[in-house]
Scaffold this active site. Sequence first.
Site, PDB file in Angstrom:
ATOM      1  NE  ARG A 230      -4.485  -1.320   0.097  1.00 59.41           N
ATOM      2  CZ  ARG A 230      -4.491  -2.486  -0.560  1.00 59.41           C
ATOM      3  NH1 ARG A 230      -3.563  -2.838  -1.351  1.00 59.41           N
ATOM      4  NH2 ARG A 230      -5.710  -3.295  -0.502  1.00 59.41           N
ATOM      5  CD  GLU A 259      -3.072   3.492  -5.077  1.00 56.32           C
ATOM      6  OE1 GLU A 259      -2.139   2.642  -4.619  1.00 56.32           O
ATOM      7  OE2 GLU A 259      -3.944   2.986  -5.320  1.00 56.32           O
ATOM      8  CG  HIS A 277      -3.283  -0.411  -6.658  1.00 52.40           C
ATOM      9  ND1 HIS A 277      -3.695   0.193  -5.589  1.00 52.40           N
ATOM     10  CD2 HIS A 277      -3.550  -1.808  -6.348  1.00 52.40           C
ATOM     11  CE1 HIS A 277      -3.870  -0.804  -4.559  1.00 52.40           C
ATOM     12  NE2 HIS A 277      -3.681  -1.778  -5.028  1.00 52.40           N
TER      13      HIS A 277
HETATM   14  P1  NAD Z   1      -0.601 -11.494   4.923  1.00 52.86           P
HETATM   15  O1  NAD Z   1      -1.399 -10.882   5.890  1.00 52.86           O
HETATM   16  O2  NAD Z   1      -0.697 -12.789   4.337  1.00 52.86           O
HETATM   17  O3  NAD Z   1       0.810 -10.841   5.222  1.00 52.86           O
HETATM   18  C1  NAD Z   1       1.340  -9.550   5.798  1.00 52.86           C
HETATM   19  C2  NAD Z   1       2.510  -9.953   6.637  1.00 52.86           C
HETATM   20  O4  NAD Z   1       3.089  -8.542   6.990  1.00 52.86           O
HETATM   21  C3  NAD Z   1       2.458 -10.841   7.759  1.00 52.86           C
HETATM   22  O5  NAD Z   1       3.305 -11.855   7.882  1.00 52.86           O
HETATM   23  C4  NAD Z   1       2.588 -10.177   8.965  1.00 52.86           C
HETATM   24  O6  NAD Z   1       3.093 -10.494  10.043  1.00 52.86           O
HETATM   25  C5  NAD Z   1       3.470  -8.919   8.369  1.00 52.86           C
HETATM   26  N1  NAD Z   1       3.611  -7.606   9.077  1.00 52.86           N
HETATM   27  C6  NAD Z   1       2.403  -6.809   9.836  1.00 52.86           C
HETATM   28  N2  NAD Z   1       2.984  -5.953  10.306  1.00 52.86           N
HETATM   29  C7  NAD Z   1       4.302  -5.690  10.035  1.00 52.86           C
HETATM   30  C8  NAD Z   1       5.492  -4.903  10.209  1.00 52.86           C
HETATM   31  N3  NAD Z   1       5.153  -3.866  11.119  1.00 52.86           N
HETATM   32  N4  NAD Z   1       6.531  -5.120  10.060  1.00 52.86           N
HETATM   33  C9  NAD Z   1       7.010  -6.041   9.164  1.00 52.86           C
HETATM   34  N5  NAD Z   1       5.988  -7.382   8.682  1.00 52.86           N
HETATM   35  C10 NAD Z   1       4.682  -6.994   9.169  1.00 52.86           C
HETATM   36  O7  NAD Z   1      -0.906 -10.532   3.724  1.00 52.86           O
HETATM   37  P2  NAD Z   1      -0.781 -10.606   2.211  1.00 52.86           P
HETATM   38  O8  NAD Z   1      -1.882 -11.351   1.722  1.00 52.86           O
HETATM   39  O9  NAD Z   1       0.559 -11.182   1.895  1.00 52.86           O
HETATM   40  O10 NAD Z   1      -0.855  -9.194   1.714  1.00 52.86           O
HETATM   41  C11 NAD Z   1      -0.281  -8.336   1.905  1.00 52.86           C
HETATM   42  C12 NAD Z   1      -0.680  -6.831   1.688  1.00 52.86           C
HETATM   43  O11 NAD Z   1      -0.308  -6.740   0.303  1.00 52.86           O
HETATM   44  C13 NAD Z   1      -2.114  -6.522   1.915  1.00 52.86           C
HETATM   45  O12 NAD Z   1      -2.478  -6.108   3.016  1.00 52.86           O
HETATM   46  C14 NAD Z   1      -2.257  -5.707   0.968  1.00 52.86           C
HETATM   47  O13 NAD Z   1      -2.441  -4.291   1.193  1.00 52.86           O
HETATM   48  C15 NAD Z   1      -1.323  -5.676  -0.197  1.00 52.86           C
HETATM   49  N6  NAD Z   1      -1.725  -6.073  -1.554  1.00 52.86           N
HETATM   50  C16 NAD Z   1      -1.656  -5.408  -2.536  1.00 52.86           C
HETATM   51  C17 NAD Z   1      -1.918  -5.680  -3.863  1.00 52.86           C
HETATM   52  C18 NAD Z   1      -1.694  -5.035  -5.251  1.00 52.86           C
HETATM   53  O14 NAD Z   1      -2.735  -5.214  -5.902  1.00 52.86           O
HETATM   54  N7  NAD Z   1      -0.940  -4.086  -5.084  1.00 52.86           N
HETATM   55  C19 NAD Z   1      -2.549  -6.990  -3.990  1.00 52.86           C
HETATM   56  C20 NAD Z   1      -2.793  -7.768  -2.980  1.00 52.86           C
HETATM   57  C21 NAD Z   1      -2.486  -7.518  -1.968  1.00 52.86           C
END
Ligand code: NAD
Length: 316
Positions: A230, A259, A277
């Site tokens: 994000r 955005e 995005h």
């Molecule tokens: P997830 O919940 O499986 O993984 C997130 C990870 O981040 C977890 O392991 C968590 O422990 C870790 N985390 C949380 N806070 C943290 C911190 N302060 N420092 C380090 N690590 C930390 O989520 P996911 O399914 O892998 O998705 C991750 C993010 O990617 C989503 O929340 C979304 O915002 C973003 N995303 C973006 C797109 C896009 O189109 N660009 C698509 C999918 C997901």
Amino acid sequence: MHPILDPGPAILAEAVEVVPYPQDRPLDEANISQAAAGCIGILSQLMDPIRDTVLATPGLRCVSNVAVGFDNIDIPAATARKVMITNTPGVLDDATSDFAFTLLMATARRVVEADSFTRAGKFHGWAIDMLLGQDIFGATLGIIGIGRIGRGVAHRAKGFNMRVLYYDPQPLPPEAEFQLSATRSSLDRLIAESDFISVHVPLTPETKHLLSTPQFEQMKRNAILINTSRGPVVDEAALVQALQARKLTGAGLDVYEREPAVHPGLIAMPNVVLAPHIASATVRTRSEMSAMAARNMATAVRGGRPPNLVNPEVKR
Ligand code: NAD
């Protein structure tokens, strides 16, 4: 709130009457709240602010977000008002991981710049110093957030024989670390040692501006930052300054702090690859996200417990 892809509409139509949000109305809380009056659910997307004003809609039972991230929704307010919130985890892992790697490779090897160069008729013959980039095979990749998508990126990095460091408060189980050849690290060490840094954390108060001037100061001069998580996780103005000061070599970005606005400093830089995005934007993935979000909503309005409930306290 917005159209979704097949088979989502058919799944929804079996369970509810669908009232489309007027597409000419701004996406602000007052308008969404007005449009939601009388609705049992809202099928939302990441640009829709769903905060207390909207969540207070009488009779509202579920907000189904067509995304895995849900930083556009005030979860504590939803829980307090007993509104179920759902998301679409898992189905977009491969498409998003693929795209993070696409940005990594495109930025490292200057693909977008090279394409413009070639189309502009500037290719007058092979030259030993033309459009030199960074090595990927065998380089060090730092993954910030090793959840579903972070692990997907680590998996891809294996094929490129990369050394993978990860930073996450939640350590991987030892067998997963072994399988992915990933080593847990402090954020400082990851930043100081990585040639590529790819960000995969959710946006929360703790992760806002996780990468800012102090982190850019510590990066290797040849480092490339990839952000498909994000926008606000990266301090965009600080990134522009750091790139201008050559604290790092480049960036591949799919998401932005405000955005759809993109910092004009980024637009001006040829060493930055910019995407609108689209990390999850494949035909199969967007269709599966649509179906999943529709199923979550259909289950909730029928009185069940949706499969991807983000605030399970609401429905035990
Ligand atoms: P997830 O919940 O499986 O993984 C997130 C990870 O981040 C977890 O392991 C968590 O422990 C870790 N985390 C949380 N806070 C943290 C911190 N302060 N420092 C380090 N690590 C930390 O989520 P996911 O399914 O892998 O998705 C991750 C993010 O990617 C989503 O929340 C979304 O915002 C973003 N995303 C973006 C797109 C896009 O189109 N660009 C698509 C999918 C997901």
